[in-house]
Write a protein that holds these residues in place. Structure first.
Motif, PDB file in Angstrom:
ATOM      1  N   CYS A 117      -5.825   0.844  -2.611  1.00 32.78           N
ATOM      2  CA  CYS A 117      -4.654   1.370  -2.683  1.00 32.78           C
ATOM      3  C   CYS A 117      -3.545   0.152  -2.254  1.00 32.78           C
ATOM      4  O   CYS A 117      -3.870  -0.362  -1.349  1.00 32.78           O
ATOM      5  CB  CYS A 117      -4.242   2.339  -1.984  1.00 32.78           C
ATOM      6  N   ASP A 118      -2.342   0.021  -3.062  1.00 35.97           N
ATOM      7  CA  ASP A 118      -1.699  -1.076  -2.835  1.00 35.97           C
ATOM      8  C   ASP A 118      -0.384  -0.876  -1.745  1.00 35.97           C
ATOM      9  O   ASP A 118       0.472  -1.668  -1.743  1.00 35.97           O
ATOM     10  CB  ASP A 118      -0.978  -1.751  -4.076  1.00 35.97           C
ATOM     11  N   TYR A 119      -0.606   0.473  -1.129  1.00 35.11           N
ATOM     12  CA  TYR A 119       0.314   0.647  -0.048  1.00 35.11           C
ATOM     13  C   TYR A 119      -0.394   1.722   0.841  1.00 35.11           C
ATOM     14  O   TYR A 119      -1.584   2.311   0.801  1.00 35.11           O
ATOM     15  CB  TYR A 119       1.366   1.208  -0.394  1.00 35.11           C
ATOM     16  N   GLY A 120      -0.011   1.757   2.035  1.00 35.12           N
ATOM     17  CA  GLY A 120      -0.391   2.777   3.060  1.00 35.12           C
ATOM     18  C   GLY A 120       0.739   3.464   3.560  1.00 35.12           C
ATOM     19  O   GLY A 120       1.819   3.272   3.376  1.00 35.12           O
ATOM     20  N   GLU A 121       0.561   4.275   4.811  1.00 34.54           N
ATOM     21  CA  GLU A 121       1.433   5.237   5.086  1.00 34.54           C
ATOM     22  C   GLU A 121       1.783   5.324   6.631  1.00 34.54           C
ATOM     23  O   GLU A 121       0.393   5.480   7.260  1.00 34.54           O
ATOM     24  CB  GLU A 121       1.553   6.433   4.571  1.00 34.54           C
ATOM     25  N   ILE A 156       6.744  13.225   7.482  1.00 37.83           N
ATOM     26  CA  ILE A 156       7.813  12.420   7.284  1.00 37.83           C
ATOM     27  C   ILE A 156       6.813  11.069   6.934  1.00 37.83           C
ATOM     28  O   ILE A 156       6.086  10.787   7.859  1.00 37.83           O
ATOM     29  CB  ILE A 156       8.837  11.868   8.387  1.00 37.83           C
ATOM     30  N   ASN A 157       6.823  10.645   5.796  1.00 35.90           N
ATOM     31  CA  ASN A 157       6.311   9.427   5.487  1.00 35.90           C
ATOM     32  C   ASN A 157       6.710   8.283   4.901  1.00 35.90           C
ATOM     33  O   ASN A 157       7.986   8.541   4.345  1.00 35.90           O
ATOM     34  CB  ASN A 157       5.427   9.911   4.083  1.00 35.90           C
ATOM     35  N   GLU A 158       6.469   7.191   5.650  1.00 39.92           N
ATOM     36  CA  GLU A 158       6.948   5.843   5.224  1.00 39.92           C
ATOM     37  C   GLU A 158       5.852   4.782   4.583  1.00 39.92           C
ATOM     38  O   GLU A 158       4.793   4.946   5.200  1.00 39.92           O
ATOM     39  CB  GLU A 158       7.692   5.306   6.449  1.00 39.92           C
ATOM     40  N   ARG A 159       6.112   4.273   3.420  1.00 36.52           N
ATOM     41  CA  ARG A 159       5.167   3.653   2.863  1.00 36.52           C
ATOM     42  C   ARG A 159       5.171   2.067   3.261  1.00 36.52           C
ATOM     43  O   ARG A 159       6.364   1.673   3.510  1.00 36.52           O
ATOM     44  CB  ARG A 159       5.125   3.361   1.529  1.00 36.52           C
ATOM     45  N   PHE A 160       4.224   1.371   3.693  1.00 41.36           N
ATOM     46  CA  PHE A 160       4.123  -0.143   3.980  1.00 41.36           C
ATOM     47  C   PHE A 160       3.098  -0.757   3.081  1.00 41.36           C
ATOM     48  O   PHE A 160       2.098  -0.034   2.789  1.00 41.36           O
ATOM     49  CB  PHE A 160       3.966  -0.059   5.456  1.00 41.36           C
ATOM     50  N   LEU A 161       3.022  -2.081   3.264  1.00 48.35           N
ATOM     51  CA  LEU A 161       2.014  -2.803   2.474  1.00 48.35           C
ATOM     52  C   LEU A 161       0.942  -2.601   3.555  1.00 48.35           C
ATOM     53  O   LEU A 161       1.120  -2.640   4.746  1.00 48.35           O
ATOM     54  CB  LEU A 161       2.432  -4.210   2.363  1.00 48.35           C
ATOM     55  N   PRO A 162      -0.245  -2.603   3.150  1.00 50.92           N
ATOM     56  CA  PRO A 162      -1.571  -2.446   3.729  1.00 50.92           C
ATOM     57  C   PRO A 162      -1.579  -3.869   4.855  1.00 50.92           C
ATOM     58  O   PRO A 162      -1.845  -3.674   6.299  1.00 50.92           O
ATOM     59  CB  PRO A 162      -2.768  -2.663   2.763  1.00 50.92           C
TER      60      PRO A 162
END
Length: 192
Positions: A61-65, A80-86
């Motif tokens: 996956c191209d992001y994580g949380e 509460i979710n924030e996406r970030f680059l792996p």
């Protein structure tokens, strides 16, 4: 940032029950992922408030949380979710230190938890198979690994708690599965 209310029912399974459900719901369980969850806390502040904080990395996956879970009832949790680059998430995992995103800091402050940084306390790997039973119901079968042990779990995420509870009980009954009190994954990972 995404905020959602997760409504779910859970039940730990034996390996035999898990295998049986996999075979019976093979057509519905069309989405398969491997997740690595790293859990964080600071001096048990989150644990004492029954909250959970994790980094979730999903294979390919191209992001994580980064996710904060705040329980509102036995079956409802605010997420509460924030996406970030792996790559960024991996830096925090390697350091075992997570500087909290502002949205998560603010949510914690509302809960009376003045936290800006947390430290890794546990890891857990899950092989997840999931699929929709209907528009309102996601069926999930998890095979998790942590601290030299493994477990199996049935989860059902629902939109309507009343209908969801009836369907969950029906699945347990139809497959002769004993209802079991099921702790969260973070609690299980910290127990062993």
């Amino acid at each position: 940032m995404a905020i959602e209310i997760e409504k779910e029912f859970k039940n730990l399974l034996t390996k035999e029950e898990y295998t049986h459900l996999l075979a019976n719901y093979e057509k519905q369980l069309t989405h398969h992922v491997t997740q690595i969850n790293s859990y964080f806390d600071f001096q048990d502040m989150l644990k004492n408030h029954k909250c959970a904080l994790r980094i979730r990395m999903i294979e390919d996956c191209d992001y994580g949380e980064v996710t904060l879970k705040i329980p509102k009832s036995l079956v409802e949790v605010i997420e509460i979710n924030e996406r970030f680059l792996p790559e960024q998430l991996q830096v925090w995992i390697d350091k075992k230190e997570l500087p909290l995103p502002k949205s998560i800091q603010e949510a914690l402050q509302k809960e009376g938890i003045p936290l800006t940084t947390a430290y890794m306390i546990a890891n857990l790997k899950t092989i997840r198979k999931e699929g929709h039973l209907n528009d309102d119901t996601l069926l999930v079968l998890d095979h998790s690994f942590y601290n030299n042990t493994e477990d199996f779990e049935l989860e059902m995420e629902v939109k309507d708690l009343s209908n969801g509870e009836k369907l969950f009980k029906k699945i347990l009954d139809e497959h002769s599965i004993i209802p079991r009190k099921t702790a969260s994954k973070i609690k299980r990972a910290l127990t062993y």
